[in-house]
Structure formats: structure tokens, C-alpha cells
Design an enzyme around this catalytic site. Structure first.
Site, PDB file in Angstrom:
ATOM      1  N   ASP A  39     -34.539 -85.695  19.277  1.00 30.74           N
ATOM      2  CA  ASP A  39     -35.839 -85.235  18.773  1.00 30.74           C
ATOM      3  C   ASP A  39     -36.793 -84.903  19.920  1.00 30.74           C
ATOM      4  OD1 ASP A  39     -37.686 -84.593  16.841  1.00 30.74           O
ATOM      5  OD2 ASP A  39     -38.341 -86.663  16.508  1.00 30.74           O
ATOM      6  N   HIS A  56     -35.528 -75.764  21.673  1.00 30.23           N
ATOM      7  CA  HIS A  56     -34.198 -75.997  21.079  1.00 30.23           C
ATOM      8  C   HIS A  56     -33.092 -75.527  22.030  1.00 30.23           C
ATOM      9  CE1 HIS A  56     -35.991 -77.419  17.495  1.00 30.23           C
ATOM     10  NE2 HIS A  56     -36.443 -76.254  17.077  1.00 30.23           N
ATOM     11  N   ASN A  87     -34.606 -80.180   7.433  1.00 31.76           N
ATOM     12  CA  ASN A  87     -35.081 -79.197   8.414  1.00 31.76           C
ATOM     13  C   ASN A  87     -35.194 -77.775   7.848  1.00 31.76           C
ATOM     14  OD1 ASN A  87     -33.490 -80.909  11.225  1.00 31.76           O
ATOM     15  ND2 ASN A  87     -35.615 -80.956  10.576  1.00 31.76           N
TER      16      ASN A  87
HETATM   17  C1  IPE Z   1     -34.602 -85.520  12.821  1.00 33.30           C
HETATM   18  O1  IPE Z   1     -35.707 -85.006  13.488  1.00 33.30           O
HETATM   19  C2  IPE Z   1     -33.545 -84.481  12.674  1.00 33.30           C
HETATM   20  C3  IPE Z   1     -32.905 -84.025  13.907  1.00 33.30           C
HETATM   21  C4  IPE Z   1     -33.107 -84.511  15.098  1.00 33.30           C
HETATM   22  C5  IPE Z   1     -31.957 -82.963  13.742  1.00 33.30           C
HETATM   23  P1  IPE Z   1     -36.962 -84.418  12.689  1.00 33.30           P
HETATM   24  O2  IPE Z   1     -37.936 -84.006  13.714  1.00 33.30           O
HETATM   25  O3  IPE Z   1     -36.530 -83.408  11.721  1.00 33.30           O
HETATM   26  O4  IPE Z   1     -37.481 -85.699  11.880  1.00 33.30           O
HETATM   27  P2  IPE Z   1     -38.935 -86.032  11.342  1.00 33.30           P
HETATM   28  O5  IPE Z   1     -39.389 -84.840  10.552  1.00 33.30           O
HETATM   29  O6  IPE Z   1     -39.811 -86.279  12.525  1.00 33.30           O
HETATM   30  O7  IPE Z   1     -38.745 -87.259  10.511  1.00 33.30           O
HETATM   31  C1  IPE Z   2     -35.391 -81.946  17.176  1.00 29.69           C
HETATM   32  O1  IPE Z   2     -36.557 -81.491  17.765  1.00 29.69           O
HETATM   33  C2  IPE Z   2     -34.438 -80.826  16.836  1.00 29.69           C
HETATM   34  C3  IPE Z   2     -34.334 -80.514  15.401  1.00 29.69           C
HETATM   35  C4  IPE Z   2     -34.877 -81.213  14.442  1.00 29.69           C
HETATM   36  C5  IPE Z   2     -33.577 -79.347  15.028  1.00 29.69           C
HETATM   37  P1  IPE Z   2     -37.815 -81.088  16.887  1.00 29.69           P
HETATM   38  O2  IPE Z   2     -37.737 -79.649  16.566  1.00 29.69           O
HETATM   39  O3  IPE Z   2     -37.945 -81.982  15.702  1.00 29.69           O
HETATM   40  O4  IPE Z   2     -38.993 -81.358  17.903  1.00 29.69           O
HETATM   41  P2  IPE Z   2     -40.405 -81.967  17.564  1.00 29.69           P
HETATM   42  O5  IPE Z   2     -40.190 -83.282  16.885  1.00 29.69           O
HETATM   43  O6  IPE Z   2     -41.115 -80.993  16.680  1.00 29.69           O
HETATM   44  O7  IPE Z   2     -41.075 -82.116  18.902  1.00 29.69           O
HETATM   45 MG    MG Z   3     -38.889 -83.724  15.401  1.00 30.72          MG
END
Ligand code: IPE
Ligand code: IPE
Ligand code: MG
Length: 261
Positions: A39, A56, A87
Site C-alpha cells: 500500500d 503504481h 479497488n
Molecule cells: C489494499 O489497499 C489493497 C491493495 C494493496 C491491493 P487499499 O489502499 O485498497 O485499502 P484501503 O482502501 O486503504 O482499505
Molecule cells: C496500493 O497503493 C496499490 C493498490 C491498491 C492497487 P494505493 O493505490 O492504495 O496507494 P494509496 O493508499 O492511495 O497511497
Molecule cells: Mg491504499
């Protein structure tokens, strides 16, 4: 992992062997199965004034370093959360960009993963993924099926609740078809229907980016996992930090509800 269909208990599903052994860590040292919620990509990009997809891409590049570190660190199974069932709520631009990144990642990394002895599996519901991506996933699983150095499982369109719901549906179908007696259903039964049916349970779950939640990841499987929540954003997560967390795990006293004598 072969695409699961309604015939549920596939012939290669372990009856009691591999599944679940991860929690025992018989050597009492490092974790055998580590799961990572990768994350913080979005914040990493935003901090740099760049679009989220830039983060990403940086995050995807980090994966190789962590996979390569596994054999030396004694990690046999690595499971990474790449895209959750939640997501899809992101903008169409971000979702499409991620799907294209997954295709690129598989195409670009396949040969190296195969040559380095990595066995790749995907968990999650493939039904909502586009056919081209699913074909690449199938191909990568097939081309690494003979490997055993590191088992890399990529959770893509994965949600723990969705997985349990899909597993329950197949279990119910087996009951309806007379292949399973409801009286025989116990806590060994359901995991055989989960996407992770060939994997041991994770010993350690790491989440980067400072959030202390599991966001629907490996709900059933992580019942006795240890957790590490670190502030580092995923694109900055290094082999050194990974090694440090694994070292810390070795000092933990895992009792599994019992009492250490
Ligand atoms: C969890 O991260 C999913 C992945 C890392 C793929 P998210 O960023 O989607 O989770 P929340 O929304 O903070 O709970
Ligand atoms: C995790 O990084 C990757 C996915 C969930 C695909 P995020 O995209 O959730 O990054 P933040 O949490 O918004 O910084
Ligand atoms: Mg995230």
C-alpha cells in the site's frame, strides 16, 4: 493454480498435507509464508506531484527485489495483494491503468520469474478480469508450474469475503450433488475450497504505508498470522527493511491459543 470451476475439490487439492502447515514454523525461525499488502503507491506519487499511476509503476518495480530476496531469507511462499475487489471503486483511468500495468508486468517479468525458479499463482476472482489478462495469467502459471524455489502468489481482484463466498457456493454445490455430507463439514473442509487451497497459511502479514487494517486480505488464512504495519510507502520498501521485519518475527512467541511450558 488451475482455474477453479464448479467441480470444486480438484484432484490435486491436498487432503491434509500442505495446507495449514505454515502456522507451525517447525524450525522456530523465520516465517515460511509472508503476505504483503503493498500500500501507499498513490501517496508516493502525489508527494512527487505525479499521477497515481506513476506510483503504481514504481511499486511494481519493487516486487522483483522482494521476490529475489526470499530464498536467502528462508521465505518459501510470498503472497502479494495487487488489486482488491474494492479497488474497482477507483476512477476508470486508474483501474484501466492498473489493468494495463498487470498485463505489462506479466509480459515483462515472465521469463525472469521462470528462470529464477519462481512458481507463480494467482488468487482472486478472474471472472471480472479481461480475457487478455486472464490468458496471460494462465500462461504464466503454466510456464512456472514446474518451479519450486519460491512460490509467488499474486492476489488480483481478490477479496477475502468474496473468496469465502465463492468457496461456500462450491461447497454447497457439492452438498447438493451428494458429494459432501454436511455432517462432515469442519474447519478443515472450507479451506479446501478457497483459492489458496494448495498454500500454507501466512505466518506474517506485512502492510506498508502506515495503515493498520487488513482491507479484506486473506481473512480466513490469517487467523493466527503475525502482523507488521510499517510507515514506509510501498515504492520505498526495500530488501533491507524486509529482512529486518523477518528478523523481528523470529523473536515473537507464537502460542496459537496454548500455553508455552
Ligand atoms: C489494499 O489497499 C489493497 C491493495 C494493496 C491491493 P487499499 O489502499 O485498497 O485499502 P484501503 O482502501 O486503504 O482499505
Ligand atoms: C496500493 O497503493 C496499490 C493498490 C491498491 C492497487 P494505493 O493505490 O492504495 O496507494 P494509496 O493508499 O492511495 O497511497
Ligand atoms: Mg491504499
Amino acid at each position: 493454480m488451475a482455474r477453479r470451476t464448479s467441480d470444486s475439490l480438484s484432484p490435486d487439492a491436498p487432503s491434509s498435507g500442505e495446507a495449514g502447515v505454515g502456522v507451525l514454523d517447525p524450525a522456530g525461525q523465520g516465517p515460511r509464508h509472508v503476505a504483503i499488502i503493498m500500500d501507499g503507491n498513490g501517496r508516493w506519487a502525489t508527494m512527487r506531484g505525479r499521477p497515481r499511476l506513476f506510483g503504481h509503476h514504481a511499486g511494481a518495480r519493487r516486487v522483483r527485489e522482494i521476490v529475489e530476496a526470499c530464498p536467502d531469507l528462508g521465505v518459501k511462499y510470498l503472497t502479494i495483494f495487487a488489486f482488491s475487489t474494492e479497488n474497482w471503486r477507483r476512477t476508470q483511468v486508474e483501474v484501466a491503468g492498473l489493468m494495463s500495468l498487470f498485463r505489462r508486468y506479466i509480459t515483462g517479468e515472465a521469463r525472469q520469474l521462470r528462470d529464477e525458479g519462481v512458481r507463480v499463482r494467482f488468487i482472486g476472482d478472474r471472472v471480472r478480469l479481461d480475457d487478455k489478462l486472464v490468458a496471460l495469467m494462465d500462461e504464466l502459471e503454466l510456464m512456472t508450474a514446474g518451479n519450486d524455489r519460491v512460490h509467488l502468489t499474486i492476489a488480483l481482484n481478490y477479496g477475502g469475503r468474496d473468496e469465502v463466498a465463492r468457496a461456500t457456493k462450491r461447497l454447497a454445490q457439492d452438498v447438493a450433488l451428494g458429494r459432501l455430507d454436511p455432517a462432515d463439514v469442519d474447519e478443515e473442509t472450507l479451506p479446501k475450497y478457497l483459492d489458496t487451497y494448495v498454500l500454507p497459511d501466512p505466518d506474517l502479514v506485512i502492510r506498508t504505508s502506515g495503515e493498520a487494517r487488513i482491507s479484506n486480505f486473506l481473512l480466513w488464512q490469517s487467523a493466527y498470522a503475525e502482523y507488521e504495519f510499517v510507515d514506509t510507502l510501498w515504492p520505498d520498501f526495500s530488501r533491507a527493511e524486509f529482512a529486518k521485519l523477518l528478523h523481528g518475527y523470529g523473536a515473537r512467541d507464537r502460542r496459537f491459543g496454548g500455553v508455552k511450558l
